[in-house]
Motif scaffolding. Structure first.
Motif, mmCIF file in Angstrom:
data_model
loop_
_atom_site.group_PDB
_atom_site.id
_atom_site.type_symbol
_atom_site.label_atom_id
_atom_site.label_comp_id
_atom_site.label_asym_id
_atom_site.label_seq_id
_atom_site.Cartn_x
_atom_site.Cartn_y
_atom_site.Cartn_z
ATOM 1 N N ALA A 5 -60.818 -81.202 23.441
ATOM 2 C CA ALA A 5 -61.301 -81.738 22.164
ATOM 3 C C ALA A 5 -62.670 -81.164 21.814
ATOM 4 C CB ALA A 5 -61.376 -83.257 22.217
ATOM 5 N N ASP A 6 -62.892 -80.940 20.533
ATOM 6 C CA ASP A 6 -64.215 -80.541 20.049
ATOM 7 C C ASP A 6 -65.115 -81.743 19.829
ATOM 8 O OD1 ASP A 6 -63.656 -77.660 19.738
ATOM 9 O OD2 ASP A 6 -62.261 -78.333 18.188
ATOM 10 N N VAL A 7 -64.503 -82.871 19.509
ATOM 11 C CA VAL A 7 -65.283 -84.054 19.150
ATOM 12 C C VAL A 7 -64.565 -85.315 19.618
ATOM 13 C CG1 VAL A 7 -64.235 -84.124 16.842
ATOM 14 C CG2 VAL A 7 -66.405 -85.281 17.230
ATOM 15 N N LEU A 8 -65.361 -86.272 20.115
ATOM 16 C CA LEU A 8 -64.876 -87.606 20.424
ATOM 17 C C LEU A 8 -65.414 -88.552 19.355
ATOM 18 C CD1 LEU A 8 -65.476 -87.832 24.287
ATOM 19 C CD2 LEU A 8 -63.386 -87.149 23.084
ATOM 20 N N LEU A 9 -64.512 -89.202 18.629
ATOM 21 C CA LEU A 9 -64.879 -90.178 17.604
ATOM 22 C C LEU A 9 -64.781 -91.560 18.236
ATOM 23 C CD1 LEU A 9 -62.748 -88.726 14.666
ATOM 24 C CD2 LEU A 9 -65.196 -88.371 15.077
ATOM 25 N N ALA B 203 -60.128 -83.416 17.167
ATOM 26 C CA ALA B 203 -60.801 -84.676 17.460
ATOM 27 C C ALA B 203 -59.903 -85.620 18.240
ATOM 28 C CB ALA B 203 -61.240 -85.348 16.160
ATOM 29 N N LEU B 204 -60.521 -86.419 19.104
ATOM 30 C CA LEU B 204 -59.881 -87.561 19.739
ATOM 31 C C LEU B 204 -60.642 -88.801 19.308
ATOM 32 C CD1 LEU B 204 -59.289 -86.397 23.431
ATOM 33 C CD2 LEU B 204 -57.566 -86.671 21.644
ATOM 34 N N VAL B 205 -59.927 -89.837 18.888
ATOM 35 C CA VAL B 205 -60.567 -91.086 18.497
ATOM 36 C C VAL B 205 -60.393 -92.107 19.616
ATOM 37 C CG1 VAL B 205 -58.530 -91.921 17.234
ATOM 38 C CG2 VAL B 205 -60.783 -92.880 16.742
#
Length: 220
Positions: A94-98, A32-34
């Motif tokens: 990244a799989d997900v952007l938070l 994840a990247l926030v």
């Protein structure tokens, strides 16, 4: 890109299951990247709240403090100065952007200025998880009541989706259903009101509600 648009994050089992369905893997296997950028545009946010977000403190147990395989920080205001050859691979890996809350117009501005908004259509396998303004920035308009950034020319945001979101339904005195209905009356597009136990998924333009709480479609 697959979207999970929440009011308060991954607050219950149904939203958690929806997230893992979008990811195609358990949270514990996802990188994840926030994105904390929206916080800088809101007068109630600042260094302490950003620290809590990126440090995954217990107050962010429904967001960054989930057991991600890895958690990095993507600050949009820095991206124009480092060049796409550096930051685009970070995003693609990244799989997900938070994408955290704050001011949605400020976030939308920096999504454009950074170049990330233009990249989103190419991120076919990535999941965008928005919380509050992190969800609202993808809508066409947020309504003037939610604009806190003094530099915002109006309440327009990115328009990635064709509906608006009224978050935190029932969480604050100014977020009642009555307030939401008045807010929606000033819009010219569909609108949802979501409490902290509700979210929307958007995949290939199809919108589904995921909720263990209260939600309303105010304009269709």
């Amino acid at each position: 890109m697959k979207l999970l648009l929440t009011s308060g994050g991954i607050t219950n089992d149904s939203i958690h299951a929806a997230l893992e369905d979008l990811l195609g893997m358990p949270v514990g296997e996802a990188d994840a990247l926030v994105v904390p950028t929206a916080q800088w545009g809101h007068p109630m946010c600042g260094p302490a709240s950003v620290r809590g977000l990126v440090a995954a403190t217990p107050s962010f147990r429904h967001f960054t403090a989930l057991p991600w395989a890895s958690l990095g920080v993507l600050e949009l205001t820095a991206l124009p100065t480092v060049g796409k050859d550096r930051w685009v691979p970070w995003v693609e890996a990244a799989d997900v952007l938070l994408v955290d809350g704050g001011d949605a117009t400020y976030l939308a501005h920096w999504l454009r200025e950074s170049g990330l908004a233009a990249l989103l259509p190419e991120l076919h396998g990535t999941v965008w998880v928005g919380m509050s303004a992190g969800s609202m920035a993808l809508t066409p308009r947020i309504g003037q009541d939610f604009v806190e950034w003094a530099g915002a020319p109006d309440d327009r945001t990115l328009g990635v989706v064709d509906f608006s979101i009224f978050p935190h339904l029932g969480a604050f005195p100014g977020n009642s259903l009555e307030h939401a209905e008045r807010w929606a009356a000033d819009l010219d597009n569909p609108a949802y009101a979501l409490d902290e136990q509700s979210a929307l998924t958007v995949v290939d333009g199809v919108v589904d509600v995921v909720s263990e709480g209260e939600w309303h479609l105010l304009r269709s």
